[in-house]
Design a protein around this motif. Structure first.
Motif, PDB file in Angstrom:
ATOM      1  N   SER A  81      -7.681   9.539  -1.904  1.00 50.45           N
ATOM      2  CA  SER A  81      -6.606   8.711  -2.455  1.00 50.45           C
ATOM      3  C   SER A  81      -6.576   7.358  -1.763  1.00 50.45           C
ATOM      4  O   SER A  81      -6.458   6.317  -2.403  1.00 50.45           O
ATOM      5  CB  SER A  81      -5.250   9.378  -2.251  1.00 50.45           C
ATOM      6  N   VAL A  82      -6.688   7.407  -0.440  1.00 53.82           N
ATOM      7  CA  VAL A  82      -6.562   6.167   0.319  1.00 53.82           C
ATOM      8  C   VAL A  82      -7.832   5.326   0.205  1.00 53.82           C
ATOM      9  O   VAL A  82      -7.776   4.124  -0.041  1.00 53.82           O
ATOM     10  CB  VAL A  82      -6.229   6.485   1.797  1.00 53.82           C
ATOM     11  N   PHE A  83      -8.980   5.974   0.362  1.00 60.95           N
ATOM     12  CA  PHE A  83     -10.230   5.205   0.448  1.00 60.95           C
ATOM     13  C   PHE A  83     -10.931   4.969  -0.888  1.00 60.95           C
ATOM     14  O   PHE A  83     -11.872   4.180  -0.954  1.00 60.95           O
ATOM     15  CB  PHE A  83     -11.192   5.865   1.437  1.00 60.95           C
ATOM     16  N   LEU A  84     -10.525   5.661  -1.908  1.00 64.74           N
ATOM     17  CA  LEU A  84     -11.163   5.454  -3.212  1.00 64.74           C
ATOM     18  C   LEU A  84     -10.173   4.848  -4.205  1.00 64.74           C
ATOM     19  O   LEU A  84     -10.467   3.841  -4.860  1.00 64.74           O
ATOM     20  CB  LEU A  84     -11.660   6.812  -3.733  1.00 64.74           C
ATOM     21  N   GLN A  85      -8.993   5.479  -4.225  1.00 60.67           N
ATOM     22  CA  GLN A  85      -8.000   5.079  -5.219  1.00 60.67           C
ATOM     23  C   GLN A  85      -7.447   3.672  -4.933  1.00 60.67           C
ATOM     24  O   GLN A  85      -7.383   2.826  -5.828  1.00 60.67           O
ATOM     25  CB  GLN A  85      -6.870   6.093  -5.167  1.00 60.67           C
ATOM     26  N   LEU A  86      -7.080   3.432  -3.688  1.00 59.70           N
ATOM     27  CA  LEU A  86      -6.431   2.159  -3.373  1.00 59.70           C
ATOM     28  C   LEU A  86      -7.373   0.959  -3.504  1.00 59.70           C
ATOM     29  O   LEU A  86      -6.976  -0.060  -4.075  1.00 59.70           O
ATOM     30  CB  LEU A  86      -5.782   2.217  -1.989  1.00 59.70           C
ATOM     31  N   PRO A  87      -8.623   1.060  -3.013  1.00 55.62           N
ATOM     32  CA  PRO A  87      -9.529  -0.077  -3.264  1.00 55.62           C
ATOM     33  C   PRO A  87      -9.738  -0.347  -4.756  1.00 55.62           C
ATOM     34  O   PRO A  87      -9.805  -1.489  -5.183  1.00 55.62           O
ATOM     35  CB  PRO A  87     -10.840   0.354  -2.601  1.00 55.62           C
ATOM     36  N   LEU A  88      -9.815   0.753  -5.520  1.00 51.82           N
ATOM     37  CA  LEU A  88      -9.966   0.565  -6.980  1.00 51.82           C
ATOM     38  C   LEU A  88      -8.731  -0.125  -7.567  1.00 51.82           C
ATOM     39  O   LEU A  88      -8.852  -1.008  -8.416  1.00 51.82           O
ATOM     40  CB  LEU A  88     -10.170   1.911  -7.668  1.00 51.82           C
ATOM     41  N   TYR A 179       1.712  -2.387  -7.955  1.00 52.00           N
ATOM     42  CA  TYR A 179       2.209  -2.852  -6.646  1.00 52.00           C
ATOM     43  C   TYR A 179       1.363  -4.022  -6.139  1.00 52.00           C
ATOM     44  O   TYR A 179       1.872  -5.027  -5.667  1.00 52.00           O
ATOM     45  CB  TYR A 179       2.130  -1.726  -5.607  1.00 52.00           C
ATOM     46  N   PHE A 180       0.041  -3.830  -6.216  1.00 54.80           N
ATOM     47  CA  PHE A 180      -0.853  -4.879  -5.715  1.00 54.80           C
ATOM     48  C   PHE A 180      -0.713  -6.160  -6.533  1.00 54.80           C
ATOM     49  O   PHE A 180      -0.772  -7.256  -5.975  1.00 54.80           O
ATOM     50  CB  PHE A 180      -2.313  -4.394  -5.723  1.00 54.80           C
ATOM     51  N   LEU A 181      -0.544  -6.000  -7.836  1.00 57.04           N
ATOM     52  CA  LEU A 181      -0.379  -7.178  -8.691  1.00 57.04           C
ATOM     53  C   LEU A 181       0.853  -7.980  -8.273  1.00 57.04           C
ATOM     54  O   LEU A 181       0.788  -9.218  -8.123  1.00 57.04           O
ATOM     55  CB  LEU A 181      -0.189  -6.736 -10.142  1.00 57.04           C
ATOM     56  N   ALA A 182       1.949  -7.250  -8.042  1.00 56.00           N
ATOM     57  CA  ALA A 182       3.189  -7.923  -7.641  1.00 56.00           C
ATOM     58  C   ALA A 182       2.982  -8.645  -6.323  1.00 56.00           C
ATOM     59  O   ALA A 182       3.431  -9.790  -6.139  1.00 56.00           O
ATOM     60  CB  ALA A 182       4.314  -6.899  -7.527  1.00 56.00           C
ATOM     61  N   ALA A 183       2.266  -7.973  -5.406  1.00 55.76           N
ATOM     62  CA  ALA A 183       2.028  -8.589  -4.096  1.00 55.76           C
ATOM     63  C   ALA A 183       1.137  -9.820  -4.236  1.00 55.76           C
ATOM     64  O   ALA A 183       1.391 -10.864  -3.616  1.00 55.76           O
ATOM     65  CB  ALA A 183       1.387  -7.568  -3.166  1.00 55.76           C
ATOM     66  N   LEU A 184       0.102  -9.716  -5.063  1.00 56.79           N
ATOM     67  CA  LEU A 184      -0.825 -10.839  -5.242  1.00 56.79           C
ATOM     68  C   LEU A 184      -0.101 -12.065  -5.812  1.00 56.79           C
ATOM     69  O   LEU A 184      -0.389 -13.200  -5.444  1.00 56.79           O
ATOM     70  CB  LEU A 184      -1.966 -10.439  -6.187  1.00 56.79           C
ATOM     71  N   VAL A 219       0.357  -1.606   3.144  1.00 58.06           N
ATOM     72  CA  VAL A 219       0.802  -0.542   4.058  1.00 58.06           C
ATOM     73  C   VAL A 219       1.742   0.409   3.309  1.00 58.06           C
ATOM     74  O   VAL A 219       1.617   1.636   3.391  1.00 58.06           O
ATOM     75  CB  VAL A 219       1.513  -1.133   5.300  1.00 58.06           C
ATOM     76  N   PHE A 220       2.665  -0.184   2.571  1.00 61.31           N
ATOM     77  CA  PHE A 220       3.625   0.625   1.809  1.00 61.31           C
ATOM     78  C   PHE A 220       2.893   1.551   0.830  1.00 61.31           C
ATOM     79  O   PHE A 220       3.166   2.758   0.776  1.00 61.31           O
ATOM     80  CB  PHE A 220       4.577  -0.322   1.056  1.00 61.31           C
ATOM     81  N   MET A 289       1.365   3.416  10.201  1.00 63.46           N
ATOM     82  CA  MET A 289       2.196   2.222  10.380  1.00 63.46           C
ATOM     83  C   MET A 289       1.890   1.537  11.713  1.00 63.46           C
ATOM     84  O   MET A 289       1.913   0.318  11.825  1.00 63.46           O
ATOM     85  CB  MET A 289       3.680   2.598  10.272  1.00 63.46           C
ATOM     86  N   ARG A 290       1.572   2.365  12.704  1.00 64.99           N
ATOM     87  CA  ARG A 290       1.228   1.779  14.001  1.00 64.99           C
ATOM     88  C   ARG A 290      -0.127   1.060  13.918  1.00 64.99           C
ATOM     89  O   ARG A 290      -0.283  -0.056  14.380  1.00 64.99           O
ATOM     90  CB  ARG A 290       1.182   2.890  15.064  1.00 64.99           C
ATOM     91  N   LEU A 291      -1.090   1.743  13.285  1.00 65.16           N
ATOM     92  CA  LEU A 291      -2.436   1.160  13.178  1.00 65.16           C
ATOM     93  C   LEU A 291      -2.435  -0.137  12.375  1.00 65.16           C
ATOM     94  O   LEU A 291      -3.210  -1.052  12.651  1.00 65.16           O
ATOM     95  CB  LEU A 291      -3.395   2.161  12.516  1.00 65.16           C
ATOM     96  N   THR A 292      -1.578  -0.210  11.385  1.00 60.80           N
ATOM     97  CA  THR A 292      -1.552  -1.408  10.554  1.00 60.80           C
ATOM     98  C   THR A 292      -0.608  -2.477  11.113  1.00 60.80           C
ATOM     99  O   THR A 292      -0.425  -3.527  10.499  1.00 60.80           O
ATOM    100  CB  THR A 292      -1.128  -1.060   9.111  1.00 60.80           C
ATOM    101  N   GLY A 293      -0.002  -2.178  12.262  1.00 61.92           N
ATOM    102  CA  GLY A 293       0.826  -3.173  12.945  1.00 61.92           C
ATOM    103  C   GLY A 293       2.128  -3.494  12.239  1.00 61.92           C
ATOM    104  O   GLY A 293       2.656  -4.590  12.382  1.00 61.92           O
ATOM    105  N   THR A 294       2.644  -2.537  11.491  1.00 64.30           N
ATOM    106  CA  THR A 294       3.885  -2.800  10.746  1.00 64.30           C
ATOM    107  C   THR A 294       5.040  -3.157  11.670  1.00 64.30           C
ATOM    108  O   THR A 294       5.757  -4.119  11.459  1.00 64.30           O
ATOM    109  CB  THR A 294       4.258  -1.555   9.907  1.00 64.30           C
TER     110      THR A 294
END
Lengths: 299, 448
Positions: A81-88, A179-184, A219-220, A289-294
Motif C-alpha cells: 500500500s505504502v510503496f506501490l499504491q502511494l507512488p502510483l 489528496y495529492f492533487l489538493a496538496a499539489l 505523511v498524512f 511520523m518521527r521518521l518523516t519529521g512531522t
C-alpha cells in the motif's frame, strides 16, 4: 416565567445537544474499549463463561503460527500500500495536475470513482474477474497467449496476495490521488518559477519544491494508508468466500480477530488480538511520523 | 424580519429546532407504530431454502393437530444462523425454539461447560420414543458431545459419483470396469487434458473433497472419544493418494468454485464426473437442466476391491434450544418435520435428500426412476449405500481442524506441483503434524 425558561435553555441546551453523542460514545465506544481490555485477560465462551488467564492470551498469541501468518500477510499488504499504491497515486496526481492533459476533470473523477462503490462491491466484482478458466483475467490472458488458462488466482496460495493488492490498487489509487492533487494545487507557483530561474529541471523541481510542499499531506496519506491496511478485512473476506484463503494466504489480523471472536466464540483471545493490533499500529504510526519529521516541523 | 424574530426566540437558530422537531415526530411515530413482534408459539430457524419450503407446507397439518399452536418457520442465511444464534445464546435474546445448524458448524456450539450449551440433550427422548434405533447410527456422531446428543440428524448424505454418461460412452469408458480408485485414476489419466477436460471435479485448496476420501478410509479429524486424529497414518495415506489427483502433470482433477461456473464446466465437458451427495443431485437437476438424460450415477470407487463404495458430504441437525418454553411441543414439531413417512417421501421427491429414518426408505418414492439420471432409481442407489456411510465425529474445534487441513492440502499441492514425488511423503507428514500440533495447542488451552 418566559425569562426563566430562556435562561434555563441557554444554560442546559448545549448539554442536551451534545448528550446524544456523549451517551452513544460512552455506550458504544468507550465502554467496549474498556471491556475489551479486561476481556483480553480471559478465555471466554461468549460473555457468560469466562476464565481469568492473566497474560496467557498474549503469550499464546506470541507463539501462534496463524497469528504470525496474519501479521505477515497484513504487513505485506501494508507495505505494498505504502510503496506501490502511494507512488502510483502521486504519479497520477502529477499527471492530472498538468495543464497539458486534456479532460483532467473527467479522468480525476474516473480514477476516483472506484472508491465510491465500497469494498464489498469491489470484492464481489474482482472475485468474478479472478474466476479460473472463465474469468475475465484468464480470458484476456488466454486471448494473449493463445492457450487455455485455468490459473486459480484466488485458489493458489502464492497468487492470493497479488490478487488482493491488484484489487486494492484499483480501489485506492484514485482515492489517494485526490489528496495529492489538493496538496499539489496548494504548492506556491512562485517557487517553481524561482527554481526555473535557478536552472532547476523538472526532476529537481519535483525533489526540491514539490515533495517538500506536499510533505504534510504525504505523511498524512501514508499514516492513513498504513492504518487502513492494518484494518483490512472486507476485501479478502468477500473475495475468498468468507475464508482465509488457501493455506491462510489471505488471513489478515482483523480477519483472525473475527474468526476467534465471532466464529470460535473466544472474545478474550479476540480482544488480545485487537489490543496487539492497536499497539502495533500505534507504534508504526508514531515511527512513521518521527521518521518523516512531522513533530520537528511542528515544533 | 421573520427569521430574526425566530432566531431571537430560539437562541440556537432554526437548525437545532428542526432537529428536535424531527426527533420528536419520528419518536412519536415509532411509539405509536411499534415493530410487529412475532405472535408464533414456536419459531424454527433453517438456513436452507429447500428445507424451509417443505416445512412451511407442513405447518397447517401441524397446527391442525395442535390447536392453539402457531408455528413459524424462518429462513435465515447460513452465516447468519451461525452469528445470530451465537449472539442470541450469549444474550438470551431472540433465541428460536428450534434451529437447524449445518454439520461443520454444529461442533462449535458445543463449546464451553455442558450447562452453557444452548441445546437440550435429545438422548432421553430419542430412547424413550424408540427413534434412536430407527435412525442411521453414524448420523448421530457429529451431534454427540460428552455423552449427550444435541441434534437430530436431518439427513444421511451418502456420496456417489455423478458422471456425464454421454461423454463417458463417447470416450469408451465402461463404468462397470471401475471398481477401485486405482481403476478410476488409470482411466482418468487417459482422458484428462490439462486446461481442457478433467476426469473429476476436485479441489486442491480446501478440505471439502479431501474429507470424503478421508472418511471413506475410516479416517477423520476426531475419533469417537473426541481425540484429534487428523495426523494419523490414515490421513497421511489419504493425502498421499489425493494430492497427485489434483496437482502435478498427471492430475485428473480440478475445480472452478461456484455453482454458476460448475454448471458451465459440466455442460462444456470440462468435468466428466463429480462427487455427488444426495443434496447435490437435486442441485444438479435444477442448475444444469440441459444435461437431463445425459447424466448418471455410480457408487464411489472403493479404496480396495470389495471395500466401501460411499462416503459422506454435508449434513444438518435440528436442535431444540434451552430457551424453548415448551420442549415437549418443540419435539412434536421435530417429529412432524423429520419422521412423518408420507411427508418424507414427498420431500424426497422435491429435494432428493435421503432421510435418516430407515423405515421411510420403504416408500415407493425411493424406487422411482429419474429421467434426468438416465432412468436410474436415484433413491434406491442412495438408500442402498446409506448403512455404509462412515461417521464424522465432531468437536468444538472441528472448524479449526478443517481450516488447518485445508492449509495442509494447499501447501502439499503447491509442493507437489514444484517437486513431484521427490520428498513429498516427508513434506506431507511434516505438514500434517504441524497442523495437528496447532489444533492441539488450541485444545490444550481450552479450560472447559
Amino acid at each position: 416565567m418566559n425569562a426563566l425558561f430562556f435562561r434555563l435553555q441557554h444554560r442546559y441546551a448545549p448539554y442536551l445537544f451534545v448528550a446524544p453523542f456523549v451517551i452513544l460514545f460512552l455506550t458504544f465506544t468507550l465502554y467496549p474499549i474498556a471491556k475489551s481490555l479486561s476481556l483480553s485477560f480471559y478465555i471466554t465462551n461468549g460473555p457468560k463463561s469466562q476464565v481469568f488467564v492473566g497474560w496467557d492470551n498474549f503469550r499464546f498469541l506470541w507463539g501462534d503460527p496463524a497469528f504470525h501468518r496474519a501479521v505477515w500477510n497484513t504487513c505485506t499488504y501494508a507495505l505494498t500500500s505504502v510503496f506501490l499504491q502511494l507512488p502510483l497515486s502521486l504519479g497520477l496526481a502529477l499527471l492530472l495536475n498538468s495543464r497539458l492533459v486534456k479532460g483532467r476533470n473527467f479522468f480525476r473523477f474516473g480514477f476516483f470513482s472506484p472508491h465510491l462503490v465500497g469494498q464489498v462491491f469491489v470484492a464481489v466484482l474482482f472475485s468474478v474477474v479472478f474466476i479460473p478458466k472463465f474469468g475475465l483475467l484468464n480470458r484476456v490472458l488466454h486471448a494473449l497467449v493463445g492457450t487455455a488458462i485455468d490459473t486459480k488466482w484466488l485458489g493458489n496460495p502464492e497468487l492470493v496476495m497479488p490478487a488482493l493488492v491488484l484489487t486494492s490498487l484499483w480501489m485506492y489509487v484514485g482515492f489517494n490521488m485526490i489528496y495529492f492533487l489538493a496538496a499539489l494545487q496548494s504548492v506556491d507557483r512562485e517557487l517553481y518559477e524561482a527554481a526555473q530561474v535557478d536552472g532547476a529541471g523538472a526532476f529537481k523541481q519535483f525533489v526540491h519544491v514539490t515533495l517538500p510542499g506536499i510533505r504534510s499531506v504525504a505523511v498524512f496519506v501514508t499514516v492513513l494508508s498504513t492504518i487502513g491496511s492494518f484494518q483490512l478485512f472486507e476485501l479478502p473476506y468477500v473475495m475468498l468466500s468468507n475464508t482465509a484463503g488457501p493455506d491462510n494466504s489471505g488471513l489478515t489480523v482483523v480477519m483472525y480477530l473475527f474468526q476467534n471472536g465471532f466464529i470460535a466464540g473466544d472474545l478474550g483471545y479476540a480482544s488480545a488480538i485487537g489490543w496487539t493490533l492497536t499497539m502495533g499500529v500505534l507504534v508504526i504510526s508514531l515511527a512513521q511520523m518521527r521518521l518523516t519529521g512531522t513533530w520537528k516541523r511542528e515544533d | 424580519m421573520k427569521n430574526r424574530l425566530f432566531s431571537v426566540e430560539l437562541p440556537f437558530g432554526k437548525a437545532p429546532a428542526l432537529l428536535v422537531l424531527v426527533t420528536a415526530l419520528t419518536g412519536l411515530y415509532l411509539f405509536f407504530h411499534p415493530v410487529e413482534t412475532s405472535q408464533a408459539t414456536l419459531r424454527l430457524w433453517t438456513f436452507a431454502s429447500n428445507h424451509a419450503v417443505p416445512y412451511q407446507k407442513a405447518i397447517p397439518s401441524f397446527e391442525t393437530a395442535h390447536p392453539g399452536t402457531q408455528l413459524e418457520v424462518q429462513l435465515v442465511h447460513g452465516d447468519a444462523v451461525n452469528s445470530r444464534l451465537r449472539a442470541a445464546f450469549w444474550a438470551d435474546l431472540d433465541v428460536p425454539d428450534l434451529v437447524e445448524v449445518e454439520i461443520s458448524r454444529a461442533g462449535s456450539f458445543f463449546r464451553g461447560p455442558a450447562e452453557d450449551v444452548g441445546f437440550i440433550d435429545l438422548m432421553p427422548i430419542l430412547k424413550r420414543t424408540g427413534y434412536y434405533d430407527r435412525i442411521v447410527q453414524t448420523r448421530f456422531a457429529p451431534y454427540r458431545n460428552r455423552g449427550r446428543i444435541y441434534g437430530l440428524p436431518h439427513d444421511v448424505h451418502p456420496v456417489v459419483l455423478a458422471y456425464r454418461r454421454d461423454l463417458f460412452e463417447e470416450l469408451g469408458i465402461d463404468v462397470r470396469q471401475i471398481r477401485t480408485w486405482d481403476d478410476f485414476v488409470r482411466i482418468g489419466r487417459e482422458v484428462s487434458v490439462p486446461g481442457e477436460r478433467y476426469m473429476i471435479e476436485l479441489s486442491d485448496n480446501n478440505a471439502g473433497h479431501f474429507e470424503m476420501f478421508l472418511f471413506q478410509r475410516d479416517g477423520g479429524y476426531f475419533d469417537a472419544e473426541g481425540a484429534l486424529i487428523m495426523d494419523n497414518e490414515v490421513a497421511l495415506e489419504t493425502l498421499l493418494f489425493f494430492i497427485p489427483l489434483v496437482a502435478g502433470s498427471e492430475r485428473i482433477g480440478s475445480d472452478l468454485g461456484s455453482s454458476r461456473l460448475f454448471t458451465q464446466a459440466v455442460e462444456s465437458g470440462y468435468f466428466l464426473s463429480f462427487i455427488c451427495p444426495d443434496w447435490r443431485s437435486k442441485g444438479t437437476e435444477t442448475d444444469i437442466p440441459r444435461m437431463g438424460g445425459k447424466m448418471a450415477l455410480m457408487p464411489l470407487p472403493a479404496v480396495r476391491a470389495g471395500g466401501r463404495r460411499t462416503s459422506t458430504w454435508g449434513g444438518t441437525m435440528l436442535g431444540i434450544t434451552k430457551s424453548c418454553p415448551d420442549p415437549e411441543l418443540a419435539w412434536q414439531v421435530a417429529e412432524h418435520m423429520y419422521f412423518n413417512k408420507a411427508e418424507l417421501a414427498e420431500r424426497f421427491r422435491e429435494t432428493n435428500i435421503l432421510p435418516p429414518l430407515k423405515d421411510a426408505w420403504e416408500h415407493p418414492a425411493f424406487d422411482e426412476p429419474r429421467a434426468y439420471w438416465s432412468g436410474q432409481k436415484l433413491g434406491r442407489i442412495y438408500a442402498d449405500l446409506a448403512d455404509d456411510v462412515p461417521p464424522q465425529y465432531a468437536s468444538p474445534f472441528i472448524e479449526t481442524a478443517k481450516s488447518k487441513m485445508a492449509g495442509v492440502i494447499s501447501s502439499c499441492a503447491a509442493y507437489y506441483r514444484e517437486n513431484g514425488r521427490e520428498g513429498f511423503e516427508e513434506f506431507a507428514r511434516a505438514r500434517l503434524l504441524a497442523a495437528a500440533e496447532e489444533v492441539r495447542r488450541y485444545i490444550q488451552r481450552n479450560p472447559y
